[in-house]
Scaffold this motif. Structure first.
Motif, PDB file in Angstrom:
ATOM      1  N   GLU A   1       0.820  -1.227   0.000  1.00  0.00           N
ATOM      2  CA  GLU A   1       0.000   0.000   0.000  1.00  0.00           C
ATOM      3  C   GLU A   1       0.846   1.266   0.000  1.00  0.00           C
ATOM      4  O   GLU A   1       0.492   2.267  -0.603  1.00  0.00           O
ATOM      5  CB  GLU A   1      -0.819   0.030   1.294  1.00  0.00           C
ATOM      6  N   LEU A   2       1.947   1.230   0.745  1.00  0.00           N
ATOM      7  CA  LEU A   2       2.818   2.409   0.850  1.00  0.00           C
ATOM      8  C   LEU A   2       3.714   2.575  -0.378  1.00  0.00           C
ATOM      9  O   LEU A   2       4.508   3.511  -0.446  1.00  0.00           O
ATOM     10  CB  LEU A   2       3.689   2.331   2.118  1.00  0.00           C
ATOM     11  N   GLY A   3       3.621   1.628  -1.322  1.00  0.00           N
ATOM     12  CA  GLY A   3       4.334   1.788  -2.593  1.00  0.00           C
ATOM     13  C   GLY A   3       5.694   1.115  -2.660  1.00  0.00           C
ATOM     14  O   GLY A   3       6.462   1.363  -3.590  1.00  0.00           O
ATOM     15  N   TYR A   4       6.013   0.273  -1.681  1.00  0.00           N
ATOM     16  CA  TYR A   4       7.303  -0.434  -1.727  1.00  0.00           C
ATOM     17  C   TYR A   4       7.189  -1.683  -2.608  1.00  0.00           C
ATOM     18  O   TYR A   4       6.143  -2.334  -2.631  1.00  0.00           O
ATOM     19  CB  TYR A   4       7.727  -0.870  -0.320  1.00  0.00           C
ATOM     20  N   ALA A   5       8.300  -2.008  -3.311  1.00  0.00           N
ATOM     21  CA  ALA A   5       8.330  -3.231  -4.130  1.00  0.00           C
ATOM     22  C   ALA A   5       8.756  -4.381  -3.231  1.00  0.00           C
ATOM     23  O   ALA A   5       9.919  -4.476  -2.843  1.00  0.00           O
ATOM     24  CB  ALA A   5       9.330  -3.065  -5.267  1.00  0.00           C
ATOM     25  N   ALA A   6       7.816  -5.222  -2.841  1.00  0.00           N
ATOM     26  CA  ALA A   6       8.128  -6.287  -1.887  1.00  0.00           C
ATOM     27  C   ALA A   6       7.636  -7.640  -2.398  1.00  0.00           C
ATOM     28  O   ALA A   6       6.455  -7.790  -2.710  1.00  0.00           O
ATOM     29  CB  ALA A   6       7.483  -5.968  -0.544  1.00  0.00           C
ATOM     30  N   ASP A   7       8.560  -8.594  -2.504  1.00  0.00           N
ATOM     31  CA  ASP A   7       8.201  -9.970  -2.837  1.00  0.00           C
ATOM     32  C   ASP A   7       8.098 -10.765  -1.535  1.00  0.00           C
ATOM     33  O   ASP A   7       8.635 -10.348  -0.508  1.00  0.00           O
ATOM     34  CB  ASP A   7       9.285 -10.621  -3.716  1.00  0.00           C
ATOM     35  N   GLY A   8       7.432 -11.931  -1.600  1.00  0.00           N
ATOM     36  CA  GLY A   8       7.287 -12.756  -0.399  1.00  0.00           C
ATOM     37  C   GLY A   8       8.040 -14.071  -0.529  1.00  0.00           C
ATOM     38  O   GLY A   8       8.233 -14.587  -1.635  1.00  0.00           O
ATOM     39  N   LEU A   9       8.479 -14.589   0.609  1.00  0.00           N
ATOM     40  CA  LEU A   9       9.061 -15.929   0.645  1.00  0.00           C
ATOM     41  C   LEU A   9       8.367 -16.715   1.744  1.00  0.00           C
ATOM     42  O   LEU A   9       8.314 -16.268   2.900  1.00  0.00           O
ATOM     43  CB  LEU A   9      10.566 -15.873   0.927  1.00  0.00           C
ATOM     44  N   TYR A  10       7.814 -17.871   1.366  1.00  0.00           N
ATOM     45  CA  TYR A  10       7.140 -18.749   2.324  1.00  0.00           C
ATOM     46  C   TYR A  10       7.957 -20.018   2.463  1.00  0.00           C
ATOM     47  O   TYR A  10       8.405 -20.585   1.462  1.00  0.00           O
ATOM     48  CB  TYR A  10       5.719 -19.079   1.823  1.00  0.00           C
ATOM     49  N   ILE A  11       8.150 -20.479   3.702  1.00  0.00           N
ATOM     50  CA  ILE A  11       8.880 -21.730   3.923  1.00  0.00           C
ATOM     51  C   ILE A  11       7.909 -22.807   4.401  1.00  0.00           C
ATOM     52  O   ILE A  11       7.223 -22.624   5.422  1.00  0.00           O
ATOM     53  CB  ILE A  11      10.008 -21.546   4.965  1.00  0.00           C
ATOM     54  N   GLY A  12       7.834 -23.923   3.664  1.00  0.00           N
ATOM     55  CA  GLY A  12       7.005 -25.058   4.073  1.00  0.00           C
ATOM     56  C   GLY A  12       7.735 -25.827   5.158  1.00  0.00           C
ATOM     57  O   GLY A  12       8.761 -26.449   4.910  1.00  0.00           O
ATOM     58  N   LEU A  13       7.220 -25.740   6.396  1.00  0.00           N
ATOM     59  CA  LEU A  13       7.924 -26.311   7.545  1.00  0.00           C
ATOM     60  C   LEU A  13       7.543 -27.770   7.797  1.00  0.00           C
ATOM     61  O   LEU A  13       8.155 -28.442   8.616  1.00  0.00           O
ATOM     62  CB  LEU A  13       7.621 -25.476   8.798  1.00  0.00           C
ATOM     63  N   GLY A  14       6.472 -28.225   7.115  1.00  0.00           N
ATOM     64  CA  GLY A  14       6.051 -29.627   7.281  1.00  0.00           C
ATOM     65  C   GLY A  14       5.345 -29.895   8.598  1.00  0.00           C
ATOM     66  O   GLY A  14       5.397 -31.007   9.120  1.00  0.00           O
ATOM     67  N   ILE A  15       4.673 -28.860   9.148  1.00  0.00           N
ATOM     68  CA  ILE A  15       3.951 -29.047  10.416  1.00  0.00           C
ATOM     69  C   ILE A  15       2.495 -29.410  10.099  1.00  0.00           C
ATOM     70  O   ILE A  15       1.559 -28.649  10.371  1.00  0.00           O
ATOM     71  CB  ILE A  15       4.062 -27.785  11.312  1.00  0.00           C
ATOM     72  N   GLY A  16       2.311 -30.567   9.470  1.00  0.00           N
ATOM     73  CA  GLY A  16       0.984 -31.127   9.187  1.00  0.00           C
ATOM     74  C   GLY A  16       0.017 -30.142   8.558  1.00  0.00           C
ATOM     75  O   GLY A  16       0.388 -29.316   7.716  1.00  0.00           O
ATOM     76  N   GLU A  17      -1.239 -30.247   9.023  1.00  0.00           N
ATOM     77  CA  GLU A  17      -2.313 -29.432   8.450  1.00  0.00           C
ATOM     78  C   GLU A  17      -2.067 -27.933   8.690  1.00  0.00           C
ATOM     79  O   GLU A  17      -2.433 -27.095   7.865  1.00  0.00           O
ATOM     80  CB  GLU A  17      -3.628 -29.850   9.112  1.00  0.00           C
ATOM     81  N   TYR A  18      -1.426 -27.612   9.803  1.00  0.00           N
ATOM     82  CA  TYR A  18      -1.129 -26.209  10.115  1.00  0.00           C
ATOM     83  C   TYR A  18      -0.326 -25.564   8.969  1.00  0.00           C
ATOM     84  O   TYR A  18      -0.641 -24.469   8.508  1.00  0.00           O
ATOM     85  CB  TYR A  18      -0.340 -26.129  11.434  1.00  0.00           C
ATOM     86  N   SER A  19       0.680 -26.292   8.485  1.00  0.00           N
ATOM     87  CA  SER A  19       1.499 -25.751   7.390  1.00  0.00           C
ATOM     88  C   SER A  19       0.696 -25.689   6.090  1.00  0.00           C
ATOM     89  O   SER A  19       0.814 -24.723   5.325  1.00  0.00           O
ATOM     90  CB  SER A  19       2.745 -26.620   7.169  1.00  0.00           C
ATOM     91  N   ASP A  20      -0.124 -26.731   5.832  1.00  0.00           N
ATOM     92  CA  ASP A  20      -0.906 -26.747   4.578  1.00  0.00           C
ATOM     93  C   ASP A  20      -1.831 -25.530   4.514  1.00  0.00           C
ATOM     94  O   ASP A  20      -1.900 -24.828   3.501  1.00  0.00           O
ATOM     95  CB  ASP A  20      -1.766 -28.016   4.486  1.00  0.00           C
ATOM     96  N   VAL A  21      -2.534 -25.274   5.619  1.00  0.00           N
ATOM     97  CA  VAL A  21      -3.494 -24.158   5.645  1.00  0.00           C
ATOM     98  C   VAL A  21      -2.756 -22.815   5.582  1.00  0.00           C
ATOM     99  O   VAL A  21      -3.173 -21.895   4.875  1.00  0.00           O
ATOM    100  CB  VAL A  21      -4.380 -24.261   6.915  1.00  0.00           C
TER     101      VAL A  21
END
Ligand code: Q46
Ligand code: ZN
Ligand code: ZN
Length: 324
Positions: free
Chosen positions: A72-92
């Protein structure tokens, strides 16, 4: 909230914020959050308008909110997600992150611990026999650092909020852990082998971030991580919340005054610690020199060696063991 009015526009309020001694409508709550982020960015020299930013996203409210606010503030920001393998919690958690990025046309990279490094958090917890958060936190830091440096990013943004930082500060103060205290800053500058890291939400609370997400229509993972068992930060948060109820504003004073008044006194400690770092002989990441005089191998590479070939351990198995 019935009958209370927004401090700014006198329309009906949706939230009371005792530490500001005021109530706010949806629009002015968003304005307050934006201004607090802008103030943190400016006061602590966190970001420049043309920085390439990597946001560490988990699917929880804080990391999605900080990504949203920066966008919203106009910064160029990409995301990085790490799949930790903590069952359904990680899937959701992944689904919320992916949907958030897709809806806004933002770039999201995903790294799966098991696919790329041969282990997951429950397996690491079983092998190391330590609380899951220690292997998990170490792995996340290593992967975010490496991804930022490899991807040519100027800075890594994390969603740590005021409650998180105050709880960590409380724990470090109870133990007078000077090394950790010396590094507990809203900004860690780049240095050999480490990217710059910043926490733009340090002036905002968990409750304010949850409200941000609700007002902005952001769906996020509301469940606590099931592997947070044994994580003392939860009890530190409760202790600080009870102080805050009696004396609104205490939490912000505790953390922000530490940053302004105490952290500068610890600068020498930070630089002496820096001098002790060597490059890991396996991956090149900075690591502390072993006392034994052996070749330095970082904690991430050692964890990979220890978990190599170990069958995946289901989350429930690690949790049941803790409960006994
Ligand atoms: S994901 Fe990992 Fe957290 Fe879960 S195991 Fe602990 S550190 S609580 S932010
Ligand atoms: Zn208003
Ligand atoms: Zn290594």
């Amino acid at each position: 909230m019935s009958g209370s009015k927004c401090r700014v526009c006198r329309e009906p309020a949706i939230i009371d914020l005792p530490r500001h001694n005021a109530n706010f409508c949806a629009e002015h709550l968003l304005q307050l959050c934006r201004r607090q982020v802008e103030k943190a960015i400016k006061d602590y020299d966190m970001l420049s308008p043309d920085d390439r930013i990597l946001v560490a996203v988990s699917g929880g409210k804080d990391s999605l909110a900080v990504w949203d606010i920066l966008h919203e503030l106009g910064y160029a920001a990409d995301g990085l997600y790490i799949g930790l393998g903590i069952g359904e919690y990680s899937d959701v958690s992944y689904e919320f992150t992916r949907d958030f990025a897709d809806e806004r046309g933002l770039t999201l990279t995903t790294v799966d611990l098991r696919d790329e490094f041969g282990y997951d958090v429950p397996t690491a917890a079983k092998v190391t026999k330590r609380v899951p958060c220690s292997a998990c936190g170490m792995s996340k830091r290593h992967i975010f650092d490496k991804a930022a440096l490899d991807g040519g990013y100027d800075v890594v943004v994390t969603g740590h909020n005021l409650d998180d930082e105050a709880a960590v500060l409380f724990g470090n103060t109870l133990r007078w852990d000077i090394d950790y205290l010396s590094r507990q800053l809203p900004v860690l500058p780049a240095r050999d082998g480490f990217p710059k890291k910043v926490k733009p939400l340090v002036r905002l609370t968990e409750r304010e971030m949850a409200a941000w997400c609700i007002v902005r229509g952001i769906d996020y993972q509301v469940e606590e991580c099931p592997m947070a068992v044994g994580n003392k930060h939860l009890s530190y948060k409760e202790a600080l919340n009870s102080i805050e109820r009696e004396s609104p504003g205490s939490k912000a004073a505790f953390y922000l005054e530490f940053v302004d008044k105490m952290a500068p006194l610890l600068a020498e400690r930070r630089s002496s610690e820096r001098a002790r770092l060597l490059a890991c002989t396996s991956c090149g990441a900075p690591t502390t020199a072993p006392d034994s005089g052996d070749a330095p191998v970082c904690a991430f590479c050692r964890l990979q060696e220890r978990t190599a070939g170990v069958e995946p351990v289901p989350v429930e198995m690690v949790l049941n063991k803790k409960a006994r």
